[in-house]
Scaffold this active site. Structure first.
Site, short mmCIF file in Angstrom:
data_model
loop_
_atom_site.label_atom_id
_atom_site.label_comp_id
_atom_site.label_asym_id
_atom_site.label_seq_id
_atom_site.Cartn_x
_atom_site.Cartn_y
_atom_site.Cartn_z
N PHE A 1 0.05 -1.21 12.53
CA PHE A 1 -1.40 -1.38 12.55
C PHE A 1 -1.94 -0.50 11.41
CE2 PHE A 1 -2.35 -4.28 16.12
CZ PHE A 1 -1.03 -4.66 16.34
N PHE B 1 10.41 -0.87 2.04
CA PHE B 1 8.95 -0.73 1.96
C PHE B 1 8.39 -1.37 0.70
CE2 PHE B 1 10.62 2.76 4.40
CZ PHE B 1 9.80 2.76 5.51
N TYR C 1 -0.02 -12.40 2.47
CA TYR C 1 0.68 -11.13 2.70
C TYR C 1 1.40 -11.15 4.04
CZ TYR C 1 1.32 -6.36 4.29
OH TYR C 1 1.86 -5.22 4.82
N ASP D 1 12.48 2.56 -6.56
CA ASP D 1 11.06 2.25 -6.66
C ASP D 1 10.75 1.96 -8.12
OD1 ASP D 1 8.40 3.38 -4.69
OD2 ASP D 1 8.08 2.62 -6.72
#
Ligand code: UDP
Length: 329
Positions: A169, A73, A141, A31
């Site tokens: 969602f 991610f 995006y 990260d």
């Protein structure tokens, strides 16, 4: 398994790392801490600070570890920002994923889980939205995630790289341990903003439009608890040996903005002031996921299906961490 989690210091990534570590997996988090927090990373995970933009350091990472799977991610994630700065999304999100995929292919790593999005469904023909719905990205995006899904399709065909794309969602809530939760430098999401009103950090919550074609006039969304979402990643990873797959991932239940505010009032005991504002550009009236395929094929069941439980875990995090990760960045 030895698993690389890119973006594992971010909101969703850090909760997935928590579930992986608790399940006994070996996890390396990569990260750049541009939006994530070092303190969000589970103590059992190894942390490597680095940027996917830098292909050489990504290769070094793969040279130094023997990964069996990758969960991806790390990404720019804001719809509004992507409309203002499309190249961050159509450029960086895509080229960073390519650096990762290239390193995987070169190091013979064959399992990949993608954090994808409901922003692929900007013009749904049916509600709830299942995997058969046609793809209409709602922003650069969403388009960037769709391009990565297509890259994965070709990686599978050409190299036998197995993938699962999970189209989320509205991820919400916080770890039931209250050790990690949502902490964005600029918060735009409904539940944390409402809870900041309860904490006295904001005066009121603005409801973006009350003239939608819904029972109370406010938008309806499908809120899914972040640890339930994390569990779906673990199940998807285990299923990859049976082939690549794509799932829509939500609770299957819709709640209006007013429902969420009322639930937050009940959970916090605070009188949360509201005002009606203009509609937010690009907001559809209703978005509800059809997650039956995931339930049927992988046996996934949400543990925190009730909105009250989702808001309660988020409140526990915000109440005990009013400044987020604060000085423990
Ligand atoms: N929303 C709102 N006020 C806010 C933030 C969000 O009324 O200050 C509404 C927004 O219009 C949407 C829902 O809350 O209908 C969820 O928005 P959020 O930004 O949390 O997630 P999104 O649906 O955009 O992924």
């Amino acid at each position: 398994m030895n698993i690389l989690v890119t973006g594992g210091a971010g909101y969703i990534g850090s909760h997935v790392v928590e579930e992986l570590c608790e399940a006994g997996e070996t996890v390396v988090v990569f990260d750049n801490l541009s939006t994530g927090h070092r303190a969000a990373v589970h103590p059992k995970a190894e942390f490597v600070q680095g940027d996917l933009k830098d292909a050489a350091s990504v290769n070094r990472l793969f040279d130094d570890h023997h990964f069996e799977a990758v969960m991806h991610f790390a990404s720019y994630t804001l719809v509004g920002e992507s409309m203002a700065q499309p190249f961050m999304y159509l450029g960086d999100n895509v080229s960073n994923a390519l650096n990762l995929l290239r390193a995987m292919v070169e190091h013979d790593v064959k399992r990949f889980i993608l954090s994808s999005t409901a922003n692929l469904f900007d013009d749904p023909q049916r509600m709830p939205i299942d995997e058969q719905e046609r793809i209409v990205p709602g922003s650069p995006y969403g388009e960037s995630k769709f391009i990565i899904e297509r890259l994965l399709h070709w990686m599978d065909r050409i190299y036998g790289l197995r993938f699962a794309a999970l189209r989320y969602f509205n991820a919400a809530g916080a770890s039931p341990t209250a050790d990690r939760g949502e902490d964005h430098a600029v918060e735009t999401h409904l539940i944390p903003l409402i809870l900041k009103v309860a904490l006295g950090q904001r005066a009121r919550i603005t409801i973006f439009g009350n003239d939608y074609a819904t029972p109370d006039g406010t938008c309806i969304r499908d809120y899914i608890h972040v640890n339930d979402l994390a569990q779906a990643h673990i199940l998807a990873l285990k299923a990859l040996d049976r082939g690549s797959r794509i799932y829509n991932l939500g609770n299957g239940q819709g709640y209006s903005v007013k429902d969420v505010i009322d639930t937050a009032r009940a959970v916090t005991g605070c009188d949360i002031a509201t005002e009606i504002g203009a509609r937010r550009a690009g907001d559809p009236a209703i978005l509800i996921a059809g997650s039956d395929t995931l339930k049927r094929e992988l046996g996934w069941q949400p543990r925190f299906a009730a909105l009250r439980d989702i808001v309660a875990t988020a409140w526990e995090w915000h109440r005990t961490h009013p400044n987020g990760y604060g000085l423990d960045q």
